[in-house]
Design a protein around this motif. Structure first.
Motif: not given
Ligand code: PEP
Ligand code: MG
Length: 547
Positions: A427, A447, A449, A453, A472-473, A477, A481, A497, A501
């Motif tokens: 993270e 993960i 996220t 992020s 976060p997309r 990032v 991942i 994950i 996300l």
């Protein structure tokens, strides 16, 4: 129209009249004499105990032993000799048995409430509840609270015994203006899957609200009193869609999670208290991917002992049986502050003294937690993961502490699984970029996220002014991942994950394509995620589109 925000106890919608519940208040009155009043009390106590036995048996058959245990505890309290002595002392002033029971109950509850131990504090409500039951048995004419039509119960708080007595078909929803998400009654409410919220600070529970029409939106944790017809129509539609959707999703229970082209992935659940394991099971989770153990610390008024922690962990591990449970070690600091930790004020808490950094500085706290976790490991399939990792020296520290925990337990003659898997959360960008090195040292990755992020984009996740920039997309990032996933698999370890996300519909094809092994989400999303995955054909996904 009037609206009040609270905290969700259980999701869903309810539309209907409010039924206001208020506990009985007894006024001081003269009795028939000490002995006569004591005899009345004894008779009422006998009736109460018989009713508690009945509630115990009913709850045992409907919900199980753990939930029924509360009624056995209440029976013990009704029989308690200190309670009886306190009632006798009150009766010496020639008051009625009702008044003596209520006053003695309040004194005892006050004593419990002032204790430091969180468990003992909770007992205050139990005493009040037992006293109220005896008072109600004394007042034969009082039929107590009952629902004549389907209603949304509005109360400050509701004794669990009252809830169990009610006809469940008549309960549309519950609003506990006070309460708490982990109180006994909240736990029972969740098990009964009743849309409900608690802690509605702006709401005053007054008798004039009885019979008023209201909408309970437990998805948004909101109570709307006196809605207009436009809002009613839109909520009736929402409720219908929600229920239809929920019914359809039941078809995915008990099925493996498979993509359209037959790739398997596991759906695990995120939980924040040991009680939520019931929700995970009900929603058919394949494991627990993140148990945020810091909530045990957040709810306590002092460092939780090894035994206390062990009970929470054991409860989850045992309930899940063969299914894997991943418990995250203490993750406080940043936005999670605990007074008794006495943490320093910081300029940048998100970049400060947090999680593993605290555990390194205060190894005795970490050791107690690891010992509790190892003890719970012999009850099922437990794995442990550590948050906020940035360096291999932290992994070395974790391993040394784990070895010490095992040695200590061995010396104490306690059993544990010496091969319990230990993983890390990816993270921080540091963990992702060096994931090849970490993968060689740990048993699994998960993960986070939310933080990945935040730290990758250098945007504070809790700053409302930046939420529109928080993406976060972001390719950065997603590249991290992908990097962590490839490195995990190159070293033969699984990767999951557990950040928000994990249930992002747009990114699901990408996660499945790169081969993420497990997605961990809140219980309520389990079946809908399984359904979404069943429509994805990974052979048609090009991961480059996301990177
Ligand atoms: C995360 O950071 O994604 C995560 C799952 O942990 P938390 O949200 O508790 O920080
Ligand atoms: Mg995190």
């Amino acid at each position: 129209m009037d609206s009040h925000k609270g905290t969700r106890v259980f999701e869903g919608y309810a539309l209907g009249k409010l039924a206001v519940y208020s506990s009985i208040k007894v006024e001081k009155a003269a009795g028939l004499g000490q002995e006569a009043e004591f005899a009345r009390f004894e008779k009422a106590r006998e009736e109460t105990i018989a009713a508690l036995d009945k509630s115990y048996m009913e709850t045992l058959s409907k919900l199980g032993e753990e939930e029924a245990a509360l009624f056995a505890t209440h029976k013990l309290m009704a029989e308690d000799l200190d309670f009886e002595d306190a009632i006798r002392a009150e009766l010496a002033a020639d008051v009625s048995a009702e008044y003596a029971v209520q006053t003695a109950g309040a004194q005892l509850a006050e004593m419990f409430a002032s204790m430091d131990d969180a468990y003992m504090k909770e007992r205050a409500n139990d005493v009040r509840e037992v006293a109220a039951r005896i008072v109600s048995a004394l007042r034969k004419e009082d039929k107590g609270f009952c629902l004549n039509e389907p209603s949304i119960i509005l109360c400050e708080d509701l004794p669990s015994s009252e809830l169990m007595k009610l006809n469940k078909k008549m309960i549309l929803g519950i609003v506990f203006a006070k309460g708490g998400t982990n109180s006994h009654v909240s736990i029972l409410t969740r098990m009964l899957e009743i849309p409900s919220i608690c802690e509605t600070e702006t709401l005053e529970v007054t008798p004039d609200l009885d019979g008023t029409f209201a909408i309970l939106d437990a998805m948004k944790s909101e109570l709307i009193i006196g809605p207009d017809s436009k809002l009613l129509t839109s909520y009736s539609k929402k409720k219908k869609e929600y229920e239809e959707n929920k019914a359809k999703l039941q078809a995915f229970k008990g099925k493996p999670t498979l993509t359209k082209d037959g790739k398997k992935v596991a759906i695990y659940n995120n939980i924040a208290s040991s009680f939520e394991v019931e929700n995970a099971l009900r929603n058919d989770a394949e494991g627990i991917g993140l148990f945020r153990s810091e909530f045990i610390y957040l709810e306590a008024s002092d460092y939780p002992s090894e035994d206390e922690q062990f009970e929470h962990y054991k409860r989850v591990v045992e309930a899940m049986g063969k299914k894997q449970v991943i418990i995250r070690t203490l993750d406080i600091g940043a936005d999670k502050k605990i007074d008794y930790f006495d943490l320093p004020e910081e300029e940048n808490p998100a970049l400060g003294f947090r999680s593993i950094r605290i555990c390194k500085a205060r190894p005795e706290i970490f050791l107690v937690q690891l010992q509790a976790l190892y003890r719970a490991s012999s009850y099922g399939n437990l794995a442990v993961m550590v948050p906020m990792i940035i360096s291999l020296s932290e992994v070395k520290f974790i391993k040394e502490m784990a070895a010490l925990a095992r040695e200590n337990l061995k010396a104490r003659g306690l059993s544990f699984n010496k091969d319990m898997k230990i993983g890390i959360m990816v993270e921080t960008p540091a963990a992702a970029v060096c994931s090849d090195l970490f993968a060689a040292e740990v048993d699994f990755f998960s993960i986070g996220t939310n933080d990945l992020s935040q730290y990758t984009m250098a945007i504070d996740r809790v700053n409302p002014n930046l939420s529109s920039s928080f993406n976060p997309r972001h390719r950065a990032v997603l590249r991290l991942i992908k990097m962590a996933t490839d490195n995990a698999h190159a070293h033969g370890i699984p990767i999951g994950i557990c950040g928000e996300l994990a249930r992002d519909e747009k990114l699901l094809p990408f996660f499945l394509k790169i081969g993420v092994d497990e997605l961990s989400v809140s219980p309520a999303y389990t079946l809908s995620l399984r359904e979404q995955i069943s429509h994805i054909d990974t052979s048609k996904v090009d991961e480059a589109d996301y990177l």
